[in-house]
Write a protein that holds these residues in place. Sequence first.
Motif, PDB file in Angstrom:
ATOM      1  N   UNK A  11      28.219  31.488 -41.152  1.00 35.28           N
ATOM      2  CA  UNK A  11      27.548  31.456 -42.447  1.00 35.28           C
ATOM      3  C   UNK A  11      28.044  32.582 -43.359  1.00 35.28           C
ATOM      4  N   UNK A  12      28.482  33.670 -42.754  1.00 35.01           N
ATOM      5  CA  UNK A  12      28.872  34.822 -43.559  1.00 35.01           C
ATOM      6  C   UNK A  12      30.179  34.611 -44.313  1.00 35.01           C
ATOM      7  N   UNK A  13      30.991  33.636 -43.885  1.00 34.51           N
ATOM      8  CA  UNK A  13      32.313  33.435 -44.490  1.00 34.51           C
ATOM      9  C   UNK A  13      32.235  33.211 -45.993  1.00 34.51           C
ATOM     10  N   UNK A  14      31.247  32.417 -46.430  1.00 35.09           N
ATOM     11  CA  UNK A  14      31.134  32.086 -47.856  1.00 35.09           C
ATOM     12  C   UNK A  14      29.830  32.611 -48.456  1.00 35.09           C
ATOM     13  N   UNK A  15      29.313  33.665 -47.869  1.00 37.22           N
ATOM     14  CA  UNK A  15      28.026  34.175 -48.331  1.00 37.22           C
ATOM     15  C   UNK A  15      28.054  34.630 -49.791  1.00 37.22           C
ATOM     16  N   UNK A  16      29.237  35.057 -50.252  1.00 41.00           N
ATOM     17  CA  UNK A  16      29.318  35.554 -51.632  1.00 41.00           C
ATOM     18  C   UNK A  16      29.399  34.423 -52.655  1.00 41.00           C
ATOM     19  N   UNK A 102      34.686  24.268 -48.713  1.00 40.13           N
ATOM     20  CA  UNK A 102      35.183  23.457 -47.614  1.00 40.13           C
ATOM     21  C   UNK A 102      34.091  22.572 -47.025  1.00 40.13           C
ATOM     22  N   UNK A 103      34.509  21.553 -46.314  1.00 37.46           N
ATOM     23  CA  UNK A 103      33.564  20.579 -45.769  1.00 37.46           C
ATOM     24  C   UNK A 103      32.546  21.237 -44.835  1.00 37.46           C
ATOM     25  N   UNK A 104      33.027  21.985 -43.841  1.00 36.73           N
ATOM     26  CA  UNK A 104      32.092  22.572 -42.879  1.00 36.73           C
ATOM     27  C   UNK A 104      31.337  23.758 -43.482  1.00 36.73           C
ATOM     28  N   UNK A 105      31.935  24.424 -44.457  1.00 36.32           N
ATOM     29  CA  UNK A 105      31.195  25.448 -45.175  1.00 36.32           C
ATOM     30  C   UNK A 105      30.001  24.849 -45.898  1.00 36.32           C
ATOM     31  N   UNK A 213      31.838  25.782 -37.025  1.00 37.26           N
ATOM     32  CA  UNK A 213      32.993  26.690 -37.060  1.00 37.26           C
ATOM     33  C   UNK A 213      34.214  25.923 -37.561  1.00 37.26           C
ATOM     34  N   UNK A 214      34.706  26.204 -38.780  1.00 40.02           N
ATOM     35  CA  UNK A 214      35.870  25.488 -39.323  1.00 40.02           C
ATOM     36  C   UNK A 214      37.128  25.641 -38.471  1.00 40.02           C
ATOM     37  N   UNK A 215      37.121  26.613 -37.570  1.00 36.65           N
ATOM     38  CA  UNK A 215      38.261  26.795 -36.664  1.00 36.65           C
ATOM     39  C   UNK A 215      38.517  25.536 -35.843  1.00 36.65           C
TER      40      UNK A 215
END
Length: 332
Positions: A11-16, A102-105, A213-215
């Motif tokens: 969740x933190x990846x796109x928190x901003x 992104x989709x999973x984001x 996890x988009x990974x």
Amino acid sequence: MRNIFEIKDNFQTYREVPSLLVSGDFSCCPKPEVSIVMPVYNHPDFLRVALKSALEQDYQGAYEIIVIDNDDTVSGETPNFKVVKEFNAPRVYYYRNQKNIGMFGNWNRCIELARAPFLVFCHDDDMLLPNALSRLMSLQKKSGNKAIFSAFNKINGKGEYIKKKKVGKKIMGILRKKDHYNYSVFAHFMDEVGNGVGSLFAKECLLEIGGFNPEFYPVADYALFSHYTYRFGSIYNTIPTFNYRIAENETFNCYREMLDVDKYIWTCMKKAIALPDPLLDRIIRAKYNTRKIRFEIEFGQKDKSLKKNLKTTDKLLLKMIHWTFFIKRYGF
């Protein structure tokens, strides 16, 4: 790639990146019991059908509908928002991401913005059946925070049925399928249970294990649902709750990549299954070989004559194992 059972905060990846609430009235549903979450991008015609299905639930409890638009290509109103406005439904909360995450984001953002303790996905190209929430919430009272995965029908781009499940179907006129049963990590290993549409999850559990996890693109849903079952358990509901649309979508562009990541996920699952590694490795080979041909037919639009290339040993092995699930479904 990391092991699918490791916890990572995705969740933190796109928190901003903010998601701005554009429409909806929280006062009309102050304490929802369950959230229908709809990550959308650019399928306005399909969204119209999907949103209608979400609004026409027969569930008598309080529920909200969260629509999160990931389209950042339009400066004004997106085609998706125009569809949402058509319904003029205050319990539909339409958010728009200020940047495509992104989709999973976007799927993760749906988890974060849902206000209810339980949530059900409805993608913009699929549709819920009227009984979806009532059926799932009824089972939730028995299962607690376990995930509830559901049977589904298949429809084409025109909404016509390709395959429709028969509820209460009998075998040999005697044995009736159970309406639900426990679903294990080994069951995930043998068969995927869809993309989360028409299935129920506890929000706190999804947050705890870190979301999608988009990974693991393009099958981060498969990885997450297997992880969820490993930690919290799950059941399988044999009464259909949604229609899954087989049409031109993301899967048609990445099905070969999907197969390789599937194989990696199966390998990760071995640690959670009490069977010898050599047997599991042989099952993985059989699954990979058969699925490769099936994907070429279903998504690559190849001729069904490809089935003649299926190895007899692979088919027999998988049929034998699937008999264990037959026994579970019919209660032998």
